[in-house]
Scaffold this motif. Structure first.
Motif, PDB file in Angstrom:
ATOM      1  N   GLY A 259       2.844  13.207  19.598  1.00  0.00           N
ATOM      2  CA  GLY A 259       2.087  13.006  19.241  1.00  0.00           C
ATOM      3  C   GLY A 259       1.492  13.000  17.432  1.00  0.00           C
ATOM      4  N   ILE A 260       0.156  12.717  17.232  1.00  0.00           N
ATOM      5  CA  ILE A 260       0.174  12.493  15.512  1.00  0.00           C
ATOM      6  C   ILE A 260      -0.689  13.606  15.424  1.00  0.00           C
ATOM      7  CG2 ILE A 260      -1.191  11.189  13.983  1.00  0.00           C
ATOM      8  CD1 ILE A 260       0.864   9.300  15.401  1.00  0.00           C
ATOM      9  N   THR A 261      -1.670  13.683  16.125  1.00  0.00           N
ATOM     10  CA  THR A 261      -2.652  15.123  15.487  1.00  0.00           C
ATOM     11  C   THR A 261      -1.450  16.504  15.731  1.00  0.00           C
ATOM     12  OG1 THR A 261      -4.398  14.444  16.426  1.00  0.00           O
ATOM     13  CG2 THR A 261      -4.326  16.564  16.097  1.00  0.00           C
ATOM     14  N   ARG A 262      -0.300  16.282  16.518  1.00  0.00           N
ATOM     15  CA  ARG A 262       0.392  17.603  16.953  1.00  0.00           C
ATOM     16  C   ARG A 262       0.959  17.815  16.156  1.00  0.00           C
ATOM     17  NH1 ARG A 262       5.833  17.338  17.553  1.00  0.00           N
ATOM     18  NH2 ARG A 262       6.865  18.698  18.887  1.00  0.00           N
ATOM     19  N   LYS A 263       2.135  16.972  15.001  1.00  0.00           N
ATOM     20  CA  LYS A 263       2.618  16.908  14.219  1.00  0.00           C
ATOM     21  C   LYS A 263       2.361  17.382  12.941  1.00  0.00           C
ATOM     22  CE  LYS A 263       4.302  11.958  13.597  1.00  0.00           C
ATOM     23  NZ  LYS A 263       4.566  11.162  14.119  1.00  0.00           N
ATOM     24  N   SER A 264       1.041  17.151  12.810  1.00  0.00           N
ATOM     25  CA  SER A 264      -0.268  17.398  11.586  1.00  0.00           C
ATOM     26  C   SER A 264      -0.521  18.784  11.359  1.00  0.00           C
ATOM     27  CB  SER A 264      -1.756  16.434  11.764  1.00  0.00           C
ATOM     28  OG  SER A 264      -1.326  14.801  11.066  1.00  0.00           O
ATOM     29  N   VAL A 265      -0.571  19.225  12.568  1.00  0.00           N
ATOM     30  CA  VAL A 265      -0.495  20.692  13.015  1.00  0.00           C
ATOM     31  C   VAL A 265       0.823  21.335  12.579  1.00  0.00           C
ATOM     32  CG1 VAL A 265      -0.952  22.800  14.800  1.00  0.00           C
ATOM     33  CG2 VAL A 265      -2.280  20.536  14.997  1.00  0.00           C
ATOM     34  N   ILE A 266       1.187  20.944  12.999  1.00  0.00           N
ATOM     35  CA  ILE A 266       2.607  21.639  12.801  1.00  0.00           C
ATOM     36  C   ILE A 266       2.757  21.611  11.400  1.00  0.00           C
ATOM     37  CG2 ILE A 266       4.938  21.481  13.019  1.00  0.00           C
ATOM     38  CD1 ILE A 266       4.833  19.945  15.957  1.00  0.00           C
ATOM     39  N   ALA A 267       2.739  20.348  10.575  1.00  0.00           N
ATOM     40  CA  ALA A 267       3.230  20.711   9.190  1.00  0.00           C
ATOM     41  C   ALA A 267       1.473  21.848   8.074  1.00  0.00           C
ATOM     42  CB  ALA A 267       2.393  18.738   8.923  1.00  0.00           C
ATOM     43  N   LEU A 268       0.965  21.257   9.092  1.00  0.00           N
ATOM     44  CA  LEU A 268      -0.242  22.252   8.571  1.00  0.00           C
ATOM     45  C   LEU A 268       0.323  23.900   8.493  1.00  0.00           C
ATOM     46  CD1 LEU A 268      -3.585  20.612   9.144  1.00  0.00           C
ATOM     47  CD2 LEU A 268      -2.735  21.002   6.757  1.00  0.00           C
ATOM     48  N   ALA A 269       1.072  24.349   9.880  1.00  0.00           N
ATOM     49  CA  ALA A 269       1.109  25.125   9.865  1.00  0.00           C
ATOM     50  C   ALA A 269       2.194  25.893   9.046  1.00  0.00           C
ATOM     51  CB  ALA A 269       1.814  25.179  11.576  1.00  0.00           C
ATOM     52  N   GLU A 270       2.831  25.262   8.929  1.00  0.00           N
ATOM     53  CA  GLU A 270       4.027  25.671   7.740  1.00  0.00           C
ATOM     54  C   GLU A 270       4.135  25.863   6.254  1.00  0.00           C
ATOM     55  OE1 GLU A 270       6.989  22.068   8.483  1.00  0.00           O
ATOM     56  OE2 GLU A 270       7.690  22.810  10.040  1.00  0.00           O
ATOM     57  N   GLU A 271       2.593  24.492   6.172  1.00  0.00           N
ATOM     58  CA  GLU A 271       1.479  24.339   5.079  1.00  0.00           C
ATOM     59  C   GLU A 271       1.028  25.680   4.628  1.00  0.00           C
ATOM     60  OE1 GLU A 271       0.511  23.380   0.654  1.00  0.00           O
ATOM     61  OE2 GLU A 271       1.859  22.335   2.017  1.00  0.00           O
ATOM     62  N   PHE A 272       0.596  26.366   5.609  1.00  0.00           N
ATOM     63  CA  PHE A 272      -0.101  27.673   4.947  1.00  0.00           C
ATOM     64  C   PHE A 272       0.467  28.532   5.701  1.00  0.00           C
ATOM     65  CE2 PHE A 272      -3.432  24.731   4.907  1.00  0.00           C
ATOM     66  CZ  PHE A 272      -4.162  24.862   3.426  1.00  0.00           C
ATOM     67  N   LYS A 273       2.509  28.796   5.744  1.00  0.00           N
ATOM     68  CA  LYS A 273       2.527  30.403   6.249  1.00  0.00           C
ATOM     69  C   LYS A 273       2.087  30.246   7.528  1.00  0.00           C
ATOM     70  CE  LYS A 273       4.449  29.521   2.256  1.00  0.00           C
ATOM     71  NZ  LYS A 273       5.717  28.502   2.446  1.00  0.00           N
ATOM     72  N   VAL A 274       1.838  29.965   8.479  1.00  0.00           N
ATOM     73  CA  VAL A 274       1.604  30.206   9.881  1.00  0.00           C
ATOM     74  C   VAL A 274       2.983  30.119  11.396  1.00  0.00           C
ATOM     75  CG1 VAL A 274       0.307  30.038  12.110  1.00  0.00           C
ATOM     76  CG2 VAL A 274      -0.168  29.853   9.997  1.00  0.00           C
ATOM     77  N   PRO A 275       4.113  31.510  11.573  1.00  0.00           N
ATOM     78  CA  PRO A 275       4.884  30.723  11.787  1.00  0.00           C
ATOM     79  C   PRO A 275       4.930  30.260  13.072  1.00  0.00           C
ATOM     80  CG  PRO A 275       4.257  33.459  12.010  1.00  0.00           C
ATOM     81  CD  PRO A 275       2.840  32.470  11.403  1.00  0.00           C
ATOM     82  N   VAL A 276       5.347  28.861  13.065  1.00  0.00           N
ATOM     83  CA  VAL A 276       5.515  27.712  14.673  1.00  0.00           C
ATOM     84  C   VAL A 276       6.650  28.010  14.782  1.00  0.00           C
ATOM     85  CG1 VAL A 276       5.507  25.773  12.953  1.00  0.00           C
ATOM     86  CG2 VAL A 276       4.863  25.275  14.600  1.00  0.00           C
ATOM     87  N   GLU A 277       7.436  27.379  16.094  1.00  0.00           N
ATOM     88  CA  GLU A 277       8.140  27.321  16.846  1.00  0.00           C
ATOM     89  C   GLU A 277       7.914  26.218  17.364  1.00  0.00           C
ATOM     90  OE1 GLU A 277       9.796  30.131  19.017  1.00  0.00           O
ATOM     91  OE2 GLU A 277       9.879  31.766  17.451  1.00  0.00           O
TER      92      GLU A 277
END
Length: 358
Positions: A259-277
């Motif tokens: 998903g395009i939105t999915r990978k955008s959310v993951i990139a934003l999480a990494e940008e804003f230091k939200v832990p993502v697994e």
């Protein structure tokens, strides 16, 4: 396209617009279409001259192979209009790349990226007035390709029709969304076409989704076909789980849509230091997290819905409600995405694509 080179796009404009008859404040998703559509036929081993013409019916033989063997794929994209009346696409090249990956999986010829973009821009400029300003307003774009060769022999078609149609949109879901974790049905299996936007993927999920709706749920969260122990994606969305302050989502595979939105959310999480697994997520751990009060949020991510909060879920006859979050991740990521899409914030990722007026 003769000799592999794109040809000029033939354009026939609609004699009059139907836009004045549309109530843009009360749109039903995907029910109203703009004045024009793009079309291109694949014949004699090559794509022919693309054309844009008034939106309307097309004619196919009853024996067209799309009706018998399901050679059909599609994409979902959106165009947005900012406060300066500029029109933007969001990561269109990612959609085109996925469109062609889907085509390859269903033995459909790939469509040239440059022609796709040129045709889409021409179409959007013709129907520019259909794109309204304001958060939540957009133009949903549906590119698709179908097999058109007449004949019922079980073999790939020799002829195809590529098309783009557009529909003004507001919210995809209205009201609260609750989901049920699948225990019996699966969306896709290893080695299948789950990663492709094949039309049949969606047709096959309608029946189990109808069963879920009879139980008061709006969507299913699919589990893996082998064990039904792992959560994969929702009916029309990728899915995220917030356990504590950590965000979890399943990795893409040949079962799960990239998903395009999915990978955008993951990139934003990494940008804003939200832990993502990004890892396999078990039904058991999410049920246990809910029972312990550690499951703070679930939300879906997709082009049509952008980010859609999930209020609760069901599993093995039990229902679990999620707590209201004052500062939810779903709201945060939706705002950040929309600020980029509507040109209200800096685009550090280079996701916005300006549709230049011609």
């Amino acid at each position: 396209m003769k000799n592999g080179l794109p040809l000029a796009i033939d354009v026939v404009e609609a004699p009059a617009s139907k836009i004045d008859a549309v109530d843009f404040e009360n749109l039903v998703f995907g029910n109203v279409f703009t004045d024009h559509m793009m079309m291109c036929d694949y014949e004699d081993g090559e794509w022919q001259t693309p054309r844009i013409q008034p939106y309307g019916p097309i004619q196919l033989e009853p024996s067209a192979k799309v009706f018998h063997y399901g050679q059909a794929i599609f994409e979902g994209m959106k165009a947005f209009k900012d406060d300066e009346d500029q029109v933007w696409l969001f990561r269109p090249e990612a959609n085109i790349d996925r469109f062609n990956r889907s085509s390859v999986r269903l033995a459909i010829p790939e469509f040239p990226k440059e022609v796709f973009l040129e045709g889409l821009e021409t179409l959007l400029n013709l129907d520019r007035d259909w794109i309204k300003q304001g958060f939540g307003s957009s133009l949903y774009i549906r590119p698709f390709v179908i097999a058109t060769e007449p004949g019922v022999s079980a073999s790939p078609s020799k002829n195809y029709k590529f098309m783009i149609i557009c529909s003004p949109a507001k919210a995809y879901y209205s009201g609260e969304v609750r989901v049920v974790f699948a225990e019996q049905f699966s969306r896709a299996a290893n080695g299948g076409v789950g990663f492709a936007k094949a039309a049949g993927n969606y047709g096959a999920q309608f029946y189990p989704t109808n069963l879920a709706k009879q139980e008061g749920f709006q969507q299913i969260v699919w589990t893996d076909a082998s064990t039904h122990e792992y959560l994969e994606e929702a009916g029309t969305m990728n899915i995220f789980f917030r356990v504590g302050d950590k965000l979890l989502t399943a990795p893409i595979s040949d079962r799960i849509l990239d998903g395009i939105t999915r990978k955008s959310v993951i990139a934003l999480a990494e940008e804003f230091k939200v832990p993502v697994e990004v890892r396999r997520v078990t039904v058991k751990e999410i049920v246990e997290a809910a029972e312990k009060g550690e499951l703070k949020e679930m939300f879906g991510a997709g082009t049509a819905a952008t980010i859609n909060p999930i209020k609760g879920f069901g599993y093995q006859g039990k229902r679990y409600e999620l707590p209201e979050q004052e500062n939810s991740y779903a709201s945060f990521f939706k705002t950040k995405l929309m600020e980029i899409q509507y040109n209200k914030a800096e685009d550090k990722f280079g996701w916005r694509y300006l549709v230049k007026e011609k």
